[in-house]
Enzyme design. Structure first.
Site, PDB file in Angstrom:
ATOM      1  N   ASN A   9       0.915  -1.359   0.081  1.00  0.00           N
ATOM      2  CA  ASN A   9       0.125   0.052  -0.466  1.00  0.00           C
ATOM      3  C   ASN A   9       1.312   1.134  -0.169  1.00  0.00           C
ATOM      4  OD1 ASN A   9      -1.865   2.086   0.081  1.00  0.00           O
ATOM      5  ND2 ASN A   9      -2.593   1.182   2.545  1.00  0.00           N
ATOM      6  N   LYS A  11       0.408   4.551  -0.846  1.00  0.00           N
ATOM      7  CA  LYS A  11      -0.249   5.030  -0.391  1.00  0.00           C
ATOM      8  C   LYS A  11      -0.174   7.014  -1.251  1.00  0.00           C
ATOM      9  CE  LYS A  11       0.032   3.566   4.155  1.00  0.00           C
ATOM     10  NZ  LYS A  11      -0.145   3.895   5.564  1.00  0.00           N
ATOM     11  N   HIS A  88      -9.209   1.777   4.504  1.00  0.00           N
ATOM     12  CA  HIS A  88      -8.726   1.971   4.544  1.00  0.00           C
ATOM     13  C   HIS A  88      -8.851   2.890   6.137  1.00  0.00           C
ATOM     14  CE1 HIS A  88      -4.242   3.077   5.768  1.00  0.00           C
ATOM     15  NE2 HIS A  88      -4.157   2.276   5.427  1.00  0.00           N
ATOM     16  N   GLU A 158      -5.808  -4.058  10.503  1.00  0.00           N
ATOM     17  CA  GLU A 158      -4.677  -2.868  10.564  1.00  0.00           C
ATOM     18  C   GLU A 158      -4.954  -1.923  11.533  1.00  0.00           C
ATOM     19  OE1 GLU A 158      -2.417  -1.760   6.233  1.00  0.00           O
ATOM     20  OE2 GLU A 158      -4.278  -0.619   6.867  1.00  0.00           O
ATOM     21  N   GLY A 164       2.684   3.289  10.884  1.00  0.00           N
ATOM     22  CA  GLY A 164       3.436   3.983  10.491  1.00  0.00           C
ATOM     23  C   GLY A 164       3.263   4.730  11.875  1.00  0.00           C
ATOM     24  N   SER A 201       3.022  -1.149  10.104  1.00  0.00           N
ATOM     25  CA  SER A 201       4.968  -0.722  10.766  1.00  0.00           C
ATOM     26  C   SER A 201       5.170  -2.040  10.697  1.00  0.00           C
ATOM     27  CB  SER A 201       4.796  -0.608  12.239  1.00  0.00           C
ATOM     28  OG  SER A 201       4.279   0.798  12.663  1.00  0.00           O
ATOM     29  N   GLY A 222       2.630  -0.722   4.157  1.00  0.00           N
ATOM     30  CA  GLY A 222       2.829   1.123   3.833  1.00  0.00           C
ATOM     31  C   GLY A 222       4.301   1.181   3.248  1.00  0.00           C
ATOM     32  N   GLY A 223       3.977   1.989   4.593  1.00  0.00           N
ATOM     33  CA  GLY A 223       6.129   2.732   4.639  1.00  0.00           C
ATOM     34  C   GLY A 223       7.101   2.061   3.615  1.00  0.00           C
TER      35      GLY A 223
HETATM   36  P1  PGA Z   1       2.713   1.265   7.863  1.00  0.00           P
HETATM   37  O1  PGA Z   1       1.258   1.423   7.163  1.00  0.00           O
HETATM   38  O2  PGA Z   1       3.411  -0.133   6.916  1.00  0.00           O
HETATM   39  O3  PGA Z   1       3.329   1.797   6.816  1.00  0.00           O
HETATM   40  O4  PGA Z   1       2.607   1.307   9.157  1.00  0.00           O
HETATM   41  C1  PGA Z   1       0.225  -0.367   6.525  1.00  0.00           C
HETATM   42  C2  PGA Z   1      -1.181   0.751   6.064  1.00  0.00           C
HETATM   43  O5  PGA Z   1      -1.434   1.782   6.381  1.00  0.00           O
HETATM   44  O6  PGA Z   1      -1.728  -0.156   5.219  1.00  0.00           O
END
Ligand code: PGA
Length: 241
Positions: A9, A11, A88, A158, A164, A201, A222-223
């Site tokens: 993802n 973003k 999300h 999630e 994040g 995370s 995500g990140g």
């Molecule tokens: P993250 O985000 O891995 O940056 O924590 C996960 C997500 O929002 O799908």
């Protein structure tokens, strides 16, 4: 055991230049069919050209009509995009997406034969109040109202407090929730089985912990999916299991 599903993802983190560099680095390196990239929709053609499997970060809930700024599932399908994330927490928070709206998105997406990822999870405050199960129950129950065929749907757990933040649930805590989600879906959907992913995370340095949880069917990342080397490490470790 079947391979884990891995969805990036991505973003809204990348500029055009970064995207070109990213797809160049990924080209030919990711051949597993269960790895999907969900970049900002604007950049999807570059990912497709590089032979990477793509999905959308969201879809709209109507099949046709005029909805400025939105992407309809029928449009996605016409371009060969078969996957989308829905519900999300960032959209729930910033765009006030409700469970009812998400329900309509799931119906529209499934009608267009898309594969969907429904995101659910509690906030920090809800966790502190021990409302995690109640929140998840409500999110799933309403989002899946009137939907009986779940074969093209997976649920991503999630927790909002983990997204994040660098914080992750304990192995035991996560395993319990994954099992709870699977049991709840069985209970309300005539014994239907559902795949459950985790997101929040995930990094190459903690992926080994998640890979120990057998009930988990994959990840929403995500990140870390924005960093090509880091994402490749996570894919390698997980798919090499
Ligand atoms: P993250 O985000 O891995 O940056 O924590 C996960 C997500 O929002 O799908």
């Amino acid at each position: 055991m079947s391979k884990k599903i891995i969805i990036g993802n991505m973003k809204t983190k990348m500029s055009y230049e970064k995207v070109l560099n990213y797809v160049e680095k990924m080209k030919g390196k990711v051949t597993e069919p269960n790895v999907i990239f969900a970049p900002t929709s604007l950049y999807i053609p570059y990912f497709k050209e590089a032979g990477l499997k793509v999905g959308l970060q969201d879809i709209f809930f109507e099949k046709e009509g005029s909805y400025t700024g939105e992407i309809l599932p029928t449009q996605a399908k016409s371009m060969g995009i078969r996957y989308a994330i829905v519900g999300h927490s960032e959209r729930r928070i910033h765009l006030k997406e409700s469970n009812q709206m998400i329900n309509k998105k799931i119906k529209a997406g499934l009608e267009s034969k898309m594969g969907l990822v429904l995101c659910v999870g509690e906030s920090k405050e809800e966790k502190a109040l021990m409302e995690t199960k109640e929140v998840i129950r409500r999110q799933i129950f309403t989002a899946l109202k009137g939907i009986d065929d779940l074969k093209n749907l997976v649920i991503a757990y999630e927790p909002v407090w983990a997204i994040g933040s660098g914080k992750i649930p304990s192995k035991r805590e996560l395993q319990k929730i994954v099992v709870f989600i699977k049991e709840f879906v069985k209970e309300i959907k005539n014994g239907s089985e559902i795949k459950v992913l985790y997101g929040g995370s995930i990094r190459s340095k903690n992926i080994a912990i998640f890979n120990q949880i057998e009930e988990l069917d994959g990840y929403l990342i995500g990140g870390a999916s924005n960093d090509p080397e880091e994402f490749l490490r996570i894919i390698e470790v997980t798919e090499g299991l």
